[in-house]
Design a protein around this motif. Structure first.
Motif, mmCIF file in Angstrom:
data_model
loop_
_atom_site.group_PDB
_atom_site.id
_atom_site.type_symbol
_atom_site.label_atom_id
_atom_site.label_comp_id
_atom_site.label_asym_id
_atom_site.label_seq_id
_atom_site.Cartn_x
_atom_site.Cartn_y
_atom_site.Cartn_z
ATOM 1 N N ASN A 245 8.476 5.052 -0.330
ATOM 2 C CA ASN A 245 7.373 4.111 -0.151
ATOM 3 C C ASN A 245 7.674 2.771 -0.835
ATOM 4 O O ASN A 245 6.810 2.160 -1.463
ATOM 5 C CB ASN A 245 6.114 4.746 -0.765
ATOM 6 N N ASN A 248 5.680 -0.570 -1.040
ATOM 7 C CA ASN A 248 4.384 -0.535 -1.720
ATOM 8 C C ASN A 248 4.579 -0.846 -3.199
ATOM 9 O O ASN A 248 5.346 -0.169 -3.886
ATOM 10 C CB ASN A 248 3.768 0.854 -1.533
ATOM 11 N N ASN A 250 2.537 -0.441 -5.549
ATOM 12 C CA ASN A 250 1.927 0.539 -6.441
ATOM 13 C C ASN A 250 2.816 1.758 -6.566
ATOM 14 O O ASN A 250 3.484 2.150 -5.614
ATOM 15 C CB ASN A 250 0.563 0.982 -5.904
ATOM 16 N N ASN B 101 12.136 -2.654 -7.487
ATOM 17 C CA ASN B 101 10.828 -2.193 -7.935
ATOM 18 C C ASN B 101 10.728 -1.985 -9.449
ATOM 19 O O ASN B 101 9.622 -1.922 -9.987
ATOM 20 C CB ASN B 101 10.422 -0.909 -7.196
ATOM 21 N N ARG B 105 7.267 -3.513 -9.368
ATOM 22 C CA ARG B 105 6.143 -2.614 -9.647
ATOM 23 C C ARG B 105 5.664 -2.742 -11.089
ATOM 24 O O ARG B 105 4.478 -2.550 -11.375
ATOM 25 C CB ARG B 105 6.543 -1.165 -9.345
ATOM 26 N N PRO B 355 11.049 -4.315 -2.663
ATOM 27 C CA PRO B 355 9.839 -4.430 -1.848
ATOM 28 C C PRO B 355 9.664 -5.759 -1.114
ATOM 29 O O PRO B 355 9.000 -5.813 -0.097
ATOM 30 C CB PRO B 355 8.717 -4.246 -2.880
#
Lengths: 393, 393
Positions: A245, A248, A250, B101, B105, B355
């Motif tokens: 994922n 995303n 999150n 990420n 993130r 991402p």
């Protein structure tokens, strides 16, 4: 070298641990995960199999295992991920006086952060009897009634004194008030039974059980984590790639993926997997008995030495493997140095990263304690050598 | 197996890395630190020596090295430890569109947390030219002037396209506005020069350089960290025992001790130490040239295949080792599966935990990209095999 520092890390490990780590390093130290080739995907099976072995060890059919690189990081992720102590509401956290800094400093840091935004975190120590050095369970009940626990963090076995804490009762009492219960099983998993099956009379009502692969599980550094009964969700504390994922921003909500950002240390996990083959639920008691016998032998020997001050719980049934002491007239680290240099005995001295308990032990005058810690591979001769060395001091 | 997944983790490692890890495991996988025995104290020297080798690699006389179990954790510690993005004031963070990420993130999580207490974190992407897929430096200057950066997080080499970002200029421009500069050197340290010596014309003004031991440094999983020029203090983000000052509930202020709670993974650090023996400042260019030659060979081969769509920066001088592509008519993971099953070629497919960039690559229709990544031990034959396999598709 006579190794009596098993509470810091067990040594040696089973031969199979070394072999599998070397083989994994050489043949398949790949980055696991999706979108990859067969061998890398197969490594996922190894990770899942290791989770299964941990779950099986604690009779935890409905539990999940999250891997982290260290038990310190596991505890940080749990405490900082819990809504109950990170929300707008004030929270009351009870800790045992035997907590390690992995818990104590993590809570202190969270408390500071919360106070900086005018939110409360009340940290209370579970009461102990200063004479017996054991948790005063009656007073625990009373304290909980006066000020109910939001969260309880409790060490299973003290890394300073070897005291086995009455975690079953403490968590049972807390649960009456809806407490979240975190067990620090760094020194216990694999050595004493940690049973999460509600139908079992020895059931410990821990919502999170943090474990260190390199201690009583006889695995390597780099493979640790926690077991959860999935009663409480954890918000992510450490963020990063999960191989899933990816678009995303999150973290995924799934407990294992969402708490395991970054590459898995597959070499360490393979080592832990091999180590777990040596620990079966039905052999834990044999190891325990062996270590108990050596522990008692050590204590008996030290008791005969008039210069030695021991730090033990009163009831020796609640004690295993770790023996803290001091020698009158010496600072703890002086004893450690002499044992190391003159007798080739390796043990550890100081405060052992346990900030609360020393005020009850009154060990500051010695600058901590000398700690001998026994493992599965400790021998009677090792114990005799230590006793004799201390007699020569 | 033909291994072309070196961006995920380099494989194999130098033989010496395996040997030293096995030897350390068997002979001295102890818990380092104070209050202990000679061998455990000597392991501190090994850790310090490994720091020195890293510092030497980046010409960083006035720098410190902090070890963490993964580069993901390193980045979490840096971002969440910086006063400038964790204070009451709003902050503006620029990220490159090539971030992983581990950065993206972590920032998104921090932003959420801050917004929940009515504090701001503005995250902006550095502008790229959609045609060249390169950073638009003129526009960067303009953007910084319009909205000055508090913090800049920039990948050195994209783990998706192999693009070498113009970090020297980006950080230079940001520094005019007092930005804090974080370089993600996961894919670059050991492969391209990262120079922190201000007197050097290739000086990169990074305040923090995050590195992954198991990637371009050819060390193992479990040894990563960051280099800091000590211009900015970091508050602790992960708390725990440090083997020092144990009665104090605050983490020590000293940068290394205060950022390294828990047991060091001495086996992994020993492996990294051995790996660093193979990377000298003056040999980096040889390795670079070797990988560059193979990379160009791969690109030339793929360009001859009409079914292949490549994702590359325009200026091939800014590119190394990592080649992302797709095959018309196939999803990325289908290509990966066929290469794996029918040709025994191991590479990775998907979004590669990056991402932002895929909106510029327009790779969603393929569900990501197929990524071949070259390492020091990749051969011409490996490259030829991949080119030929793709022609058979």
């Amino acid at each position: 070298m006579i190794y009596l520092d098993n509470a810091a890390t067990t040594y040696p490990k089973p031969e199979k641990v070394y072999e599998i780590m070397d083989r994994t390093n050489r043949n398949c130290a790949f980055n696991t995960g999706r979108g990859s080739y067969k061998i890398a995907r197969e490594l996922n099976n190894l990770i899942e199999n290791t989770r299964d072995k941990i779950v099986n060890l604690v009779y935890g059919d409905c539990h999940n295992v999250v891997f982290t690189p260290s038990v310190t990081i596991a505890i940080n992720q749990i405490i900082n991920g819990l809504e109950a102590v990170n929300s707008k509401n004030d929270a009351v956290v009870y800790v045992s006086p035997y907590e390690h800094n992995a818990v104590a400093r993590t809570l202190a840091l969270l408390k500071d952060k919360r106070e900086s935004i005018n939110r409360g975190l009340i940290i209370r120590e579970l009461p102990i009897n200063p004479e017996t050095l054991e948790i005063d369970l009656d007073k625990v009940k009373y304290d909980f009634a006066m000020e109910p626990p939001t969260l309880i963090c409790c060490n299973h076995i003290s890394n300073v004194t070897g005291y086995i804490l009455p975690v079953q009762s403490i968590f049972e009492y807390g649960t009456e008030y809806g407490s979240i219960n975190i067990l620090d099983a760094s020194q216990s998993l694999g050595l004493v039974n940690v049973i999460t099956d509600r139908a079992n009379s020895h059931f410990i009502n821990a919502d999170f059980i943090a474990f260190a692969g390199h201690k009583s599980l006889y695995g390597p550094f780099g493979a640790a984590g926690f077991i959860t009964n999935n009663k409480y969700k954890l918000a992510p504390y450490i963020a990063g790639g999960t191989g899933s994922n990816s678009l995303n921003l999150n973290m995924p909500e799934e407990i294992t993926v969402g708490q395991e950002p970054g590459s898995h240390n597959i070499v360490a996990i393979a080592g832990l997997n091999a180590a777990l083959d040596n620990i079966e639920r039905n052999t834990i008691e044999d190891v325990y008995e062996y270590e108990k016998e050596l522990t008692d032998k050590l204590i008996d020997g030290l008791k005969k030495n008039r210069n030695i001050k021991l730090y033990l719980p009163e009831n020796m049934y609640n004690h295993i493997s770790i023996v803290s002491f001091n020698v009158k007239g010496y600072k703890a680290d002086e004893v450690g140095r002499i044992l190391d240099e003159d007798f080739d005995i390796a043990l550890r001295t100081g405060y052992h990263c346990a900030p609360y308990i020393h005020k009850w032990l009154h060990s500051e005058e010695y600058a901590g304690t000398v700690r001998a810690s026994i493992g599965r591979y400790t021998t009677e001769e090792d114990i005799e050598s230590l006793i004799e060395a201390l007699e020569e001091l």
